[in-house]
Design an enzyme around this catalytic site. Structure first.
Site, PDB file in Angstrom:
ATOM      1  N   SER A  12       0.793  -1.235   0.000  1.00  0.00           N
ATOM      2  CA  SER A  12       0.000   0.000   0.000  1.00  0.00           C
ATOM      3  C   SER A  12       0.822   1.279   0.000  1.00  0.00           C
ATOM      4  CB  SER A  12      -0.899   0.034   1.232  1.00  0.00           C
ATOM      5  OG  SER A  12      -2.149  -0.472   0.914  1.00  0.00           O
ATOM      6  N   LYS A  28       0.692   3.350  -3.020  1.00  0.00           N
ATOM      7  CA  LYS A  28      -0.517   4.127  -3.368  1.00  0.00           C
ATOM      8  C   LYS A  28      -0.304   5.641  -3.232  1.00  0.00           C
ATOM      9  CE  LYS A  28      -3.488   0.340  -1.803  1.00  0.00           C
ATOM     10  NZ  LYS A  28      -4.370  -0.116  -0.702  1.00  0.00           N
ATOM     11  N   TYR A  85      -2.060  -2.268 -10.913  1.00  0.00           N
ATOM     12  CA  TYR A  85      -2.157  -2.183  -9.455  1.00  0.00           C
ATOM     13  C   TYR A  85      -1.305  -3.259  -8.761  1.00  0.00           C
ATOM     14  CZ  TYR A  85      -4.217  -2.620  -4.799  1.00  0.00           C
ATOM     15  OH  TYR A  85      -4.384  -2.709  -3.440  1.00  0.00           O
ATOM     16  N   TYR A 133      -4.315   2.920   7.935  1.00  0.00           N
ATOM     17  CA  TYR A 133      -5.578   2.169   7.972  1.00  0.00           C
ATOM     18  C   TYR A 133      -6.521   2.785   9.012  1.00  0.00           C
ATOM     19  CZ  TYR A 133      -2.621  -1.150   5.442  1.00  0.00           C
ATOM     20  OH  TYR A 133      -1.764  -1.715   4.552  1.00  0.00           O
ATOM     21  N   VAL A 158       0.857  -3.906   3.943  1.00  0.00           N
ATOM     22  CA  VAL A 158       0.689  -5.215   4.576  1.00  0.00           C
ATOM     23  C   VAL A 158       1.976  -6.060   4.606  1.00  0.00           C
ATOM     24  CG1 VAL A 158      -1.794  -5.458   4.245  1.00  0.00           C
ATOM     25  CG2 VAL A 158      -0.235  -6.196   2.434  1.00  0.00           C
TER      26      VAL A 158
END
Ligand code: GLU
Length: 314
Positions: A68, A71, A198, A250, A268
């Protein structure tokens, strides 16, 4: 500042060993099977300042995938490709309070665009906005962006992790088809191609040094601290940092903002990219995750550093 740097150098190994104890409260992610091999007791940190000094402590030799963390950067690339107005027609600006891979609000809340670019649905929408004639070209442009920011042209996709995610990403696939149903992805979009971009950016192999090098650019408002070259427009860095505060950790982003008060994004794989604005870029790896998906020991270490050195922005 100089004093703080030498103090950091002296104290970091001991602070890290204190935080390492937290690894027993976490578990390595297994839902992407290939991630399960990561060392659960591992903890490493790299801190880079704007003058080019770097401190490493702990297990900085661990390599891991961006997951992540990527991103934040695909968001800035999509902003550079399309501008702010276009990007925010497809993705919102608010935290969800739901899990990072939740579908819930896509159906519940009109107009069914992902709440923010750091949850999976939002990042998939962002991947669809990266310019390029083919998925290969788009993924290639993302990789090149990371080459520029890390200064390491050998950075590449970990094929095992990429294939492992591609094989098991049933939920992300569902999210992407839902986005197509909601016209966040256009009618003529090939969903598998968007997902491919992605999965590839999530699977880029990295280390704490890379994260610190990228983070110090964000700490320097998008300019390379060594050359002064503006690599990312200030406005887009400002947007990215704001999302890191509101949704980067998160569903523990509020808690982390209270305890550490610095922009951060976790993944993660157990990586965390964090920064002290105007001062430091930080990369952390600690594969054992808490129930919110953040590195148990990594969070502990960043919070104790922030407390000890007064880094909170608030
Ligand atoms: N590739 C991961 C996924 O889509 C990224 C998740 C994360 O790091 O939060 O599930």
């Amino acid at each position: 500042m100089h004093n703080e740097w030498s103090q950091l150098k002296n104290e970091l190994p001991e602070l890290l060993e204190q935080s390492r104890k937290e690894t027993i409260h976490g578990q390595v992610a297994e839902y992407i099977p290939e991630l399960a091999h990561a060392p659960a007791q591992g903890l490493g940190i790299t801190i880079a300042d704007r003058q080019g000094n770097v401190i490493h402590a702990g297990d900085c030799s661990i390599s891991f995938t961006l997951q992540s963390i990527s991103k934040v950067f695909t968001l800035m690339l999509a902003l550079m490709d399309n501008g702010e107005e276009t990007v925010f027609t497809k993705v919102g600006k608010e935290p969800t309070g739901d899990d990072f891979n939740s579908m819930l609000k896509l159906e519940l809340v009109e107009p069914g665009i992902p709440f923010n670019p750091l949850i999976n649905a939002g990042a998939i929408a962002v991947s669809s906005m990266i310019k390029g004639k083919s998925p290969q070209e788009k993924a290639g442009r993302v990789l090149e962006f990371f080459h520029t920011l890390t200064g390491d042209a050998s950075l590449t996709v970990n094929e095992k992790v990429y294939l492992s995610e591609k094989r098991t990403a049933h939920r992300n696939r569902s999210l992407a088809y839902f986005l197509k149903e909601n016209q966040v992805l256009d009618e003529d979009t090939d969903v598998e191609e968007v997902l491919d971009v992605y999965f590839r950016h999530c699977s880029i192999e990295t280390n704490c040094g890379h994260l610190a090098a990228m983070a110090v650019i964000l700490a320097n408002q998008g300019a390379d601290p060594a050359t002064g070259v503006q690599l990312i427009p200030k406005r887009y860095v400002q947007i990215a940092k704001t999302f890191m505060i509101s949704c980067g950790m998160y569903n523990a982003s509020g808690e982390f903002a209270i305890q550490a008060g610095i922009p951060a994004k976790s993944g993660v794989s157990g990586g965390i990219l964090a920064l002290v604005p105007g001062r430091y870029g930080i990369g952390v790896i600690g594969p054992a995750l808490n129930s919110k998906g953040n590195s148990t020991a990594g969070v502990h270490l960043l919070e104790s550093l922030s407390r000890s050195y007064g880094w909170s922005m608030f």
